[in-house]
Design an enzyme around this catalytic site. Structure first.
Site, short mmCIF file in Angstrom:
data_model
loop_
_atom_site.label_atom_id
_atom_site.label_comp_id
_atom_site.label_asym_id
_atom_site.label_seq_id
_atom_site.Cartn_x
_atom_site.Cartn_y
_atom_site.Cartn_z
N ARG A 21 0.82 -1.22 0.00
CA ARG A 21 0.00 0.00 0.00
C ARG A 21 0.85 1.26 0.00
NH1 ARG A 21 -4.76 -1.66 -0.44
NH2 ARG A 21 -5.28 -3.69 0.41
N HIS A 51 4.19 -10.27 -6.39
CA HIS A 51 3.05 -9.37 -6.67
C HIS A 51 3.49 -7.92 -6.51
CE1 HIS A 51 -0.96 -7.77 -6.92
NE2 HIS A 51 -1.51 -8.97 -6.96
N TYR A 54 -0.32 -2.73 -4.83
CA TYR A 54 -1.67 -2.38 -5.33
C TYR A 54 -1.75 -0.92 -5.75
CZ TYR A 54 -3.28 -6.67 -3.04
OH TYR A 54 -3.47 -7.96 -2.67
N HIS A 91 -1.46 -5.74 -11.46
CA HIS A 91 -2.79 -5.35 -11.93
C HIS A 91 -2.58 -4.33 -13.04
CE1 HIS A 91 -4.70 -6.39 -7.74
NE2 HIS A 91 -4.05 -7.41 -8.30
N GLU A 126 -2.56 -9.56 -14.56
CA GLU A 126 -3.59 -10.30 -13.83
C GLU A 126 -4.96 -10.01 -14.43
OE1 GLU A 126 -3.26 -10.17 -9.59
OE2 GLU A 126 -5.24 -11.06 -9.28
N ASP A 160 -6.84 -15.11 -12.21
CA ASP A 160 -7.40 -15.13 -10.85
C ASP A 160 -8.84 -15.65 -10.96
OD1 ASP A 160 -8.87 -14.17 -8.51
OD2 ASP A 160 -7.07 -13.01 -8.02
N HIS A 163 -11.55 -13.27 -9.84
CA HIS A 163 -11.68 -12.13 -10.75
C HIS A 163 -12.37 -12.51 -12.06
CE1 HIS A 163 -8.02 -9.97 -8.72
NE2 HIS A 163 -8.98 -10.25 -7.87
N HIS A 195 -4.27 -17.62 -9.64
CA HIS A 195 -4.65 -17.25 -8.27
C HIS A 195 -5.93 -18.02 -7.97
CE1 HIS A 195 -2.47 -13.07 -8.16
NE2 HIS A 195 -1.64 -14.09 -8.10
N ASP A 208 -14.98 -8.33 -6.75
CA ASP A 208 -13.64 -8.67 -6.25
C ASP A 208 -13.59 -8.83 -4.73
OD1 ASP A 208 -10.97 -9.22 -5.91
OD2 ASP A 208 -10.24 -7.32 -6.74
N HIS A 210 -12.76 -11.93 -2.30
CA HIS A 210 -12.31 -13.33 -2.26
C HIS A 210 -12.99 -14.09 -1.13
CE1 HIS A 210 -8.22 -12.05 -4.22
NE2 HIS A 210 -9.27 -11.56 -4.84
N GLU A 240 -5.14 -16.74 -2.40
CA GLU A 240 -5.32 -15.38 -1.84
C GLU A 240 -6.65 -15.33 -1.09
OE1 GLU A 240 -5.22 -13.37 -5.67
OE2 GLU A 240 -3.28 -12.53 -5.16
#
Ligand code: FE
Ligand code: FE
Ligand code: ZN
Length: 264
Positions: A21, A51, A54, A91, A126, A160, A163, A195, A208, A210, A240
């Protein structure tokens, strides 16, 4: 990270290349890097799927955000060379109000600036749920990014499951049909990693969120078909799901059982 993966029965894992983040990356400890490389070789790990943060948005409307995304990705890819031959997943981005065409153009421009021929890391786009203005909600958008990037030999896709279902592909009801479409639009040879996430929402919800495997709208039978599918079973699969380590250990054991492996 490698020892923790082994403890829960894994032979691959994902990790964040920097604060997911924020912007900062911790300096690498060369001894730690070598210890992981030795451990992975000794225990026959598959490829890792790092990864990107974000906050990285290659197609932001703000020039400084785009600039940060390009610098962060370039820095991450340089660091990834200390673990050669693995994957770096990101992403594609959110175009905000600029439209998907402009988003795709900016993503391609960023990748053209950042990818270096000869790098050992494959960069994976992704598949996205289509929340807000996310780019990459359709296989066509991902194909356009790949087509618009000069060094596309360095690009692959990380699918994913939450997703794609949220994006409207009925992976729970028709896995074969979704894979055929992926093959037709992008090409199965581009599919590098999965994923594995169940979804709190039905197909096409664009949410989105999970869920633990078997507790959402995909269901355990969907994951059984995935781990038994010869087009998928060889790929690195990353969980995830909203879990702690024990939960992940249980999900890995379940997946191995569904795949017909004898559980140790
Ligand atoms: Fe992701
Ligand atoms: Fe994901
Ligand atoms: Zn997600």
């Amino acid at each position: 990270m490698g020892r923790t993966a082994l403890e829960i029965g894994a032979t691959t894992f994902a990790f964040f290349t920097r604060n997911p983040r924020g912007g900062n990356a911790k300096a690498l400890d060369p001894d730690d890097v070598h210890a992981l490389r030795d451990l992975m070789a000794e225990h026959g790990f598959g490829r890792l799927v790092a990864h990107a943060p974000y906050t990285m948005n290659l197609c932001s409307a703000k020039a400084e955000t785009v600039d940060f995304a390009r610098r962060a990705m370039r820095g991450d890819l340089e660091r990834m060379e200390s673990l050669p031959g693995n994957y770096y997943n990101f992403h594609p981005g959110s175009h905000v109000k600029q439209g998907a065409d402009e988003g795709i153009r900016l993503i391609c421009e960023g990748l053209n600036e950042v990818l270096v021929p000869g790098q050992s890391t494959m960069v994976l786009l992704e598949t996205m749920a289509g929340k807000g203005s996310e780019v990459g909600r359709t296989f066509e958008e991902l194909a356009r990014i790949i087509d618009g990037t000069e060094h596309d030999e360095l690009l692959g896709v990380c699918l994913d499951t939450c997703h794609v279902s949220d994006a409207g592909y009925d992976i729970a009801g028709d896995l074969d049909g979704v894979l055929d479409e992926f093959d037709h639009v992008i090409g199965m040879e581009r599919l590098c990693a999965l994923h594995l996430n169940d979804s709190k929402n039905p197909c096409g919800a664009h949410k989105d969120r999970h869920e633990k495997l078997g507790e959402g709208h995909l269901g355990l039978s969907c994951f059984e078909r995935i781990v038994c599918d010869e087009r998928l079973s060889h790929l690195p699969m990353v969980l995830e799901t909203p879990n702690d380590l024990d939960g992940y250990a249980q999900e890995i054991a379940t997946l191995r059982r569904l795949a017909g492996e004898s559980v140790i």
